[in-house]
Design a protein around this motif. Structure first.
Motif, mmCIF file in Angstrom:
data_model
loop_
_atom_site.group_PDB
_atom_site.id
_atom_site.type_symbol
_atom_site.label_atom_id
_atom_site.label_comp_id
_atom_site.label_asym_id
_atom_site.label_seq_id
_atom_site.Cartn_x
_atom_site.Cartn_y
_atom_site.Cartn_z
ATOM 1 N N MET A 1 0.749 -1.231 -0.025
ATOM 2 C CA MET A 1 -0.030 -0.036 0.068
ATOM 3 C C MET A 1 1.061 1.093 -0.031
ATOM 4 O O MET A 1 2.062 1.196 0.525
ATOM 5 N N THR A 2 0.493 2.353 -0.512
ATOM 6 C CA THR A 2 1.126 3.605 -0.652
ATOM 7 C C THR A 2 0.281 4.515 0.226
ATOM 8 O O THR A 2 -0.762 3.909 0.604
ATOM 9 N N THR A 3 0.639 5.641 0.302
ATOM 10 C CA THR A 3 -0.295 6.667 0.994
ATOM 11 C C THR A 3 -1.292 7.255 0.053
ATOM 12 O O THR A 3 -2.269 8.033 0.563
ATOM 13 N N ALA A 4 -1.113 6.659 -0.881
ATOM 14 C CA ALA A 4 -2.397 7.148 -1.947
ATOM 15 C C ALA A 4 -3.638 6.787 -1.534
ATOM 16 O O ALA A 4 -4.034 5.856 -0.710
ATOM 17 N N GLY A 5 -4.559 7.649 -1.677
ATOM 18 C CA GLY A 5 -6.095 7.577 -1.008
ATOM 19 C C GLY A 5 -6.369 8.133 0.293
ATOM 20 O O GLY A 5 -7.551 8.363 0.729
ATOM 21 N N ARG A 6 -5.160 8.631 0.994
ATOM 22 C CA ARG A 6 -5.217 9.181 2.217
ATOM 23 C C ARG A 6 -5.688 10.664 2.097
ATOM 24 O O ARG A 6 -4.892 11.429 1.351
ATOM 25 N N VAL A 7 -6.485 11.189 3.033
ATOM 26 C CA VAL A 7 -6.725 12.416 2.753
ATOM 27 C C VAL A 7 -5.681 13.356 3.964
ATOM 28 O O VAL A 7 -4.950 12.702 4.655
ATOM 29 N N HIS A 8 -5.862 14.870 3.768
ATOM 30 C CA HIS A 8 -5.264 15.342 4.939
ATOM 31 C C HIS A 8 -6.100 15.524 5.793
ATOM 32 O O HIS A 8 -7.091 16.371 5.426
ATOM 33 N N ASN A 9 -5.680 15.147 7.050
ATOM 34 C CA ASN A 9 -7.026 15.020 8.157
ATOM 35 C C ASN A 9 -6.611 15.962 9.267
ATOM 36 O O ASN A 9 -5.630 15.873 9.950
ATOM 37 N N PHE A 10 -7.289 17.009 9.370
ATOM 38 C CA PHE A 10 -7.241 18.243 10.192
ATOM 39 C C PHE A 10 -7.909 18.048 11.488
ATOM 40 O O PHE A 10 -8.471 19.008 12.110
ATOM 41 N N LEU A 17 -2.787 9.577 12.125
ATOM 42 C CA LEU A 17 -1.482 8.793 12.719
ATOM 43 C C LEU A 17 -0.475 8.584 11.829
ATOM 44 O O LEU A 17 -0.686 8.811 10.610
ATOM 45 N N PRO A 18 0.808 8.422 12.162
ATOM 46 C CA PRO A 18 1.814 8.247 11.177
ATOM 47 C C PRO A 18 1.598 7.104 10.321
ATOM 48 O O PRO A 18 1.251 6.000 10.783
ATOM 49 N N VAL A 19 1.472 7.007 9.003
ATOM 50 C CA VAL A 19 1.348 6.164 8.168
ATOM 51 C C VAL A 19 1.993 4.942 8.344
ATOM 52 O O VAL A 19 1.565 3.854 8.444
ATOM 53 N N SER A 20 3.506 5.106 8.658
ATOM 54 C CA SER A 20 4.520 4.059 9.127
ATOM 55 C C SER A 20 3.794 3.369 10.298
ATOM 56 O O SER A 20 4.008 2.011 10.148
ATOM 57 N N VAL A 21 3.172 4.015 11.086
ATOM 58 C CA VAL A 21 2.593 3.243 12.373
ATOM 59 C C VAL A 21 1.147 2.356 11.951
ATOM 60 O O VAL A 21 1.222 1.112 12.214
ATOM 61 N N LEU A 22 0.496 3.007 11.127
ATOM 62 C CA LEU A 22 -0.749 2.367 10.675
ATOM 63 C C LEU A 22 -0.213 1.088 9.519
ATOM 64 O O LEU A 22 -1.155 0.163 9.931
ATOM 65 N N GLU A 23 0.762 1.087 8.963
ATOM 66 C CA GLU A 23 1.176 0.075 8.050
ATOM 67 C C GLU A 23 1.587 -1.126 8.926
ATOM 68 O O GLU A 23 1.462 -2.501 8.699
ATOM 69 N N MET A 249 -0.267 3.559 20.333
ATOM 70 C CA MET A 249 0.369 4.658 21.154
ATOM 71 C C MET A 249 1.958 4.355 21.282
ATOM 72 O O MET A 249 2.813 4.861 21.081
ATOM 73 N N GLY A 250 2.132 3.040 21.674
ATOM 74 C CA GLY A 250 3.395 2.676 21.801
ATOM 75 C C GLY A 250 4.363 2.744 20.441
ATOM 76 O O GLY A 250 5.494 3.246 20.626
ATOM 77 N N LYS A 251 3.771 2.470 19.530
ATOM 78 C CA LYS A 251 4.257 2.564 18.199
ATOM 79 C C LYS A 251 4.606 4.059 17.804
ATOM 80 O O LYS A 251 5.506 4.534 17.538
ATOM 81 N N VAL A 252 3.446 4.886 18.325
ATOM 82 C CA VAL A 252 3.719 6.389 17.923
ATOM 83 C C VAL A 252 4.980 6.780 18.647
ATOM 84 O O VAL A 252 5.618 7.723 18.314
#
Ligand SMILES: *Cc1c(COP(=O)(O)O)cnc(C)c1O
Length: 363
Positions: A1-10, A17-23, A249-252
């Motif tokens: 998966m890339t970060t394609a499809g992710r929005v800028h979430n304000f 959350l960091p994409v690397s953590v979600l991955e 959270m530990g990953k963050v």
């Protein structure tokens, strides 16, 4: 998966959350560390979870530079439960404490504490429309007060204490919406708390950091869950902890440590905030900031457009362009861009570019 499809979430909370953590979470979902199950299916008494839990406690302590004479607790009930749990645990019968009412959250903390203890309003921003934080000498601390409760950042009003007030009593801080976005001077505090979901992870987890010698000090008979001592003597595993929230959270926290720690996150926060406020200030008054400059939040940036109709279109067109959750809180209106720890500066550049284009098209 890339970060394609992710929005800028304000979003003001829960946060992006960091994409690397979600991955990582995705990759471990079917088989956590060779256990053949995800961490949310494991026993909270199993070695696999124990390691996750203890590492998160240690990493929080390291990252926030928590001194040895403080205890870190992982609790449930959000920051909201702390509005009650703090006075229950810190104030003995007849003891009092001051509360600074800086807006929606400071006001709620005071209202709940009033039900449980002899607390008072040490300053209120109500008359001024909650547009600024008080200077230290405006805060009225009565003799004999045990502590002064502050809200370090008002998430809805968009104001923060640039420096914590200088008063003669220890501070208790609700840091929910700027938790670990800047170093904490622990010498000033008896207790700090916050929900994880604004800056550190998913919802379901609150973190309380309390001076260890204050555990049990209120002398009140408290139900087990409400007594900090219960959690302190069980490494926050007296009952089933919010395992998934702690795991993420530990990953963050590890991501934050690897990215340079709180000094770096304070720098990033200033960079993001300067960009958005710069766009507001550089708009010849088309965008306006309703808060005092010295109290401007670095996490929740609120601004207005010339009228509400334009604000509605701003939010709608921003969403079409992939920038979501920019609508201000229903109680105050306008625009609110929450720019928490994990929001990439690229997202802020995208917003600032959009602000310029929207103004050019509508001014
Ligand atoms: C969101 C928030 C709260 C409430 O947090 P919950 O975890 O939803 O209970 C309290 N204080 C501040 C400053 C907040 O931003």
């Amino acid at each position: 998966m890339t970060t394609a499809g992710r929005v800028h979430n304000f979003c003001a909370g829960p946060c992006t959350l960091p994409v690397s953590v979600l991955e990582e979470v995705r990759d471990e979902m079917l088989d956590f560390d060779g256990t053949g199950m995800s961490i949310i299916e494991a026993s909270h008494r199993a070695p696999a979870y124990d390691a996750v839990h203890m590492d998160a406690l240690t990493d929080f302590r390291d990252l926030a530079d928590v001194p040895d004479d403080f205890t870190v607790l992982f609790l449930q009930g959000g920051a909201t439960l702390q509005f009650a749990q703090v006075p229950m645990n810190l104030l003995a019968d007849g003891e009092s404490a001051g509360y600074v009412d800086t807006g929606a959250w400071g006001g709620k903390a005071l209202a709940d504490a009033r039900l449980l203890a002899d607390v008072y309003e040490a300053w209120s921003g109500a008359d001024g429309g909650f547009r600024r934080m008080p200077a230290s000498d405006e805060i009225q601390v009565s003799d004999g007060s045990r502590f002064l409760h502050i809200t370090s950042n008002e998430t809805i009003g968009g104001i923060r204490f640039p420096d914590y007030p200088e008063v003669d009593v220890p501070l208790v801080g609700d840091m929910s919406s700027d938790f670990l976005s800047r170093p904490i001077d622990w010498s000033r505090f008896d207790l700090v708390y916050g929900g994880a979901q604004k800056n550190l992870g998913p919802a379901g987890l609150a973190i309380v950091v309390v001076r260890t010698d204050l555990l049990g000090r209120s002398g009140r008979d408290l139900a087990a869950y409400l007594d900090y001592s219960t959690h302190a003597s069980n490494d926050s595993m007296a009952n089933t902890p919010p395992m998934f929230a702690i795991y993420v959270m530990g990953k963050v926290l590890r991501w934050m440590k690897a990215s340079g720690g709180l000094v770096e996150f304070e720098r990033r926060a200033s960079e993001r905030a300067d960009l958005v406020y710069g766009a507001v200030d550089g708009s010849d008054g088309w965008y306006t900031s309703p808060v005092d400059e010295a109290s401007r939040s670095h996490m929740n940036i609120v601004f207005r457009l010339p009228d509400e109709d334009l604000e509605k279109r701003f939010v709608a067109e921003a969403a079409e362009a992939g920038m979501v959750n920019l609508k201000g809180h229903r109680s105050v209106g306008g625009i609110r861009a929450s720019v928490y720890n994990a929001l990439a500066v690229d997202s802020v550049h995208t917003l600032v570019d959009f602000m310029g284009a929207f103004r050019a098209a509508n001014a």
